[in-house]
Design a protein around this motif. Sequence first.
Motif, mmCIF file in Angstrom:
data_model
loop_
_atom_site.group_PDB
_atom_site.id
_atom_site.type_symbol
_atom_site.label_atom_id
_atom_site.label_comp_id
_atom_site.label_asym_id
_atom_site.label_seq_id
_atom_site.Cartn_x
_atom_site.Cartn_y
_atom_site.Cartn_z
ATOM 1 N N ALA A 47 -42.694 -105.045 -48.151
ATOM 2 C CA ALA A 47 -43.135 -105.171 -46.754
ATOM 3 C C ALA A 47 -43.897 -106.472 -46.543
ATOM 4 O O ALA A 47 -43.731 -107.150 -45.511
ATOM 5 C CB ALA A 47 -44.016 -103.979 -46.378
ATOM 6 N N ALA A 48 -44.761 -106.846 -47.504
ATOM 7 C CA ALA A 48 -45.506 -108.102 -47.374
ATOM 8 C C ALA A 48 -44.558 -109.288 -47.380
ATOM 9 O O ALA A 48 -44.744 -110.268 -46.622
ATOM 10 C CB ALA A 48 -46.504 -108.213 -48.520
ATOM 11 N N THR A 51 -42.813 -109.460 -43.970
ATOM 12 C CA THR A 51 -43.726 -109.938 -42.914
ATOM 13 C C THR A 51 -43.887 -111.456 -42.983
ATOM 14 O O THR A 51 -43.820 -112.165 -41.955
ATOM 15 C CB THR A 51 -45.098 -109.259 -43.077
ATOM 16 N N ALA A 52 -44.107 -111.967 -44.210
ATOM 17 C CA ALA A 52 -44.263 -113.414 -44.353
ATOM 18 C C ALA A 52 -42.979 -114.139 -43.981
ATOM 19 O O ALA A 52 -43.007 -115.213 -43.345
ATOM 20 C CB ALA A 52 -44.660 -113.741 -45.791
ATOM 21 N N VAL A 54 -40.528 -113.200 -41.849
ATOM 22 C CA VAL A 54 -40.315 -113.186 -40.394
ATOM 23 C C VAL A 54 -41.278 -114.146 -39.718
ATOM 24 O O VAL A 54 -40.913 -114.882 -38.792
ATOM 25 C CB VAL A 54 -40.472 -111.746 -39.854
ATOM 26 N N TRP A 55 -42.551 -114.157 -40.178
ATOM 27 C CA TRP A 55 -43.559 -115.020 -39.562
ATOM 28 C C TRP A 55 -43.225 -116.489 -39.744
ATOM 29 O O TRP A 55 -43.456 -117.304 -38.856
ATOM 30 C CB TRP A 55 -44.917 -114.700 -40.182
ATOM 31 N N GLN A 61 -35.751 -111.976 -36.698
ATOM 32 C CA GLN A 61 -36.846 -111.211 -36.108
ATOM 33 C C GLN A 61 -36.659 -109.704 -36.232
ATOM 34 O O GLN A 61 -37.625 -108.963 -36.413
ATOM 35 C CB GLN A 61 -36.983 -111.594 -34.615
ATOM 36 N N ILE A 64 -38.307 -107.280 -38.894
ATOM 37 C CA ILE A 64 -39.670 -106.748 -38.880
ATOM 38 C C ILE A 64 -39.665 -105.234 -38.891
ATOM 39 O O ILE A 64 -40.617 -104.584 -39.361
ATOM 40 C CB ILE A 64 -40.435 -107.298 -37.653
ATOM 41 N N TRP A 65 -38.567 -104.634 -38.414
ATOM 42 C CA TRP A 65 -38.470 -103.170 -38.430
ATOM 43 C C TRP A 65 -38.367 -102.637 -39.867
ATOM 44 O O TRP A 65 -38.697 -101.487 -40.129
ATOM 45 C CB TRP A 65 -37.263 -102.695 -37.611
ATOM 46 N N VAL A 67 -40.241 -103.494 -42.184
ATOM 47 C CA VAL A 67 -41.601 -103.288 -42.683
ATOM 48 C C VAL A 67 -42.017 -101.832 -42.490
ATOM 49 O O VAL A 67 -42.549 -101.175 -43.394
ATOM 50 C CB VAL A 67 -42.580 -104.235 -41.976
ATOM 51 N N THR A 168 -43.962 -117.544 -48.279
ATOM 52 C CA THR A 168 -43.099 -116.386 -48.515
ATOM 53 C C THR A 168 -42.776 -116.252 -50.000
ATOM 54 O O THR A 168 -42.813 -115.155 -50.569
ATOM 55 C CB THR A 168 -41.801 -116.526 -47.708
#
Length: 481
Positions: A47-48, A51-52, A54-55, A61, A64-65, A67, A168
């Motif tokens: 998950a981390a 997140t990194a 996508v950011w 995008q 993100i789901w 996560v 990332t």
Amino acid sequence: MMGAPADLRNASNGLGKSLASDAPNRPVAIPPMPDYSGRILAYAASAATITAGVWQGVFQQWNIWLVAAALIWPHIAHMLTRRTFLRNSPRIRQKMLTTDCIIGGGFIGCIGLVAIPSSMVALMLTFTSLIIGGVRQWLIGCGFMAVSILAFYSIFGPAESYQSPLLTSMLSILFTSVFICVTAFYSHQQARALMLAKTQIQNQREQSIALSHKLSKYLSPQVWQSIFTGERDVRLETQRKKLAVFFSDIKGFTELSEEMEPEALTELLNHYFNGMSEVALKYGGTIDKFVGDSIMVFFGDPTSRGQREDAFACVSMAIDMRKHMKIMRQKWRSQGIKSPLEIRMGISTGYTTVGNFGAENRMDYTIIGKEVNLASRLESLAEPGEILVSYETFSLIKDRIMCRDKGEITVKGFGKPVPIYEVVDFRRDMGPNHSFMEHEHSGFAMYLDSEKITDKERQSILTALEGAAERLRHEEDSVRE
């Protein structure tokens, strides 16, 4: 995305309780990391990374789901394996790990095979598969993961770049390293717990062996061996078998017991029993019991070499005991015991009831029957140094052992008089070529069994005999002068 190794958890926990009870001061080993905790840690790392990614724009995008899915799935897996019919599956851990490999392969395909995050996810999956299920589970996991990667990669296509930004990549490597280190730590602690358990089991095994050898001294070796190898159950049961039964006692022992101190008498008796037991075991006899100065031995159970061989072994043992008694008598005479102790023996062959007699909490392995009574009666009728056998025993051994007819006796339990015979010696030892010689006088005793003398010993014996003969001749010449 996977559980930590814990195949031997139940065994180590059980052994841990044993170790804790046996050695309360022993350090308690940390148990292996549970599947639930390991799966939470692995999916949190994924998950981390998502997140990194996508950011920083390396992942699309909509990823993100993933996560939310990564954070929820460990709890769903825990519920499925603990509260549904799956909990009864004997290989549920391997099946759930295979599911994790499919999910992880799907994630790699969704992100388009971005190099470092994909490698880190694959590393966690393959590392855990190898630890939990060995090479077989590793091959299965790699196979399902590869199929899942190809399926999702064909749907979502390749990423814009297979290179990922520094943040990332660093987060992916960091969280994967943390997962592997934590898993390895628990695996190491589990290995230590198993080593401690192995040491404890080895110590208990050595103690059990030592205890069993101590207990074996209360049983005949054949009976002890059959019990400890599982061939025989320790329960009240008997069977009918044809056995050769032997009884012996020492003529003159009662009179000797009145003359000697109890301690010296005990030492003499133990020396006698030890020597005779060695002879009995040499011929394969099952030592039943010692009663006073009497010995009871039987042949044919728990193992048998056939009726003829059992009877021959029994009589051979008796002849050897008679010879051995002469050696003992010489030693006792040197210790100041001048009473002419002699052994007398009786042997009978026939069907008896053999097995465990007594109560459930205290039993004896012994034999009963009229043949036992006959052997005891023959022993009581025998003269010092004599071996009496029944007719059936005589019929089984007469071709190899010389016997002398002693007439008939009446025994309780037998409808007709019982013919009995006296054992003389082995036929091979009769005549001029016999191997056994003996000669006893006051101040002189000789026992010779040439079959048991080695070449080296023969020269030493000849020297001693020649020296003794020379001394006797010298003394005789002095008397004449």
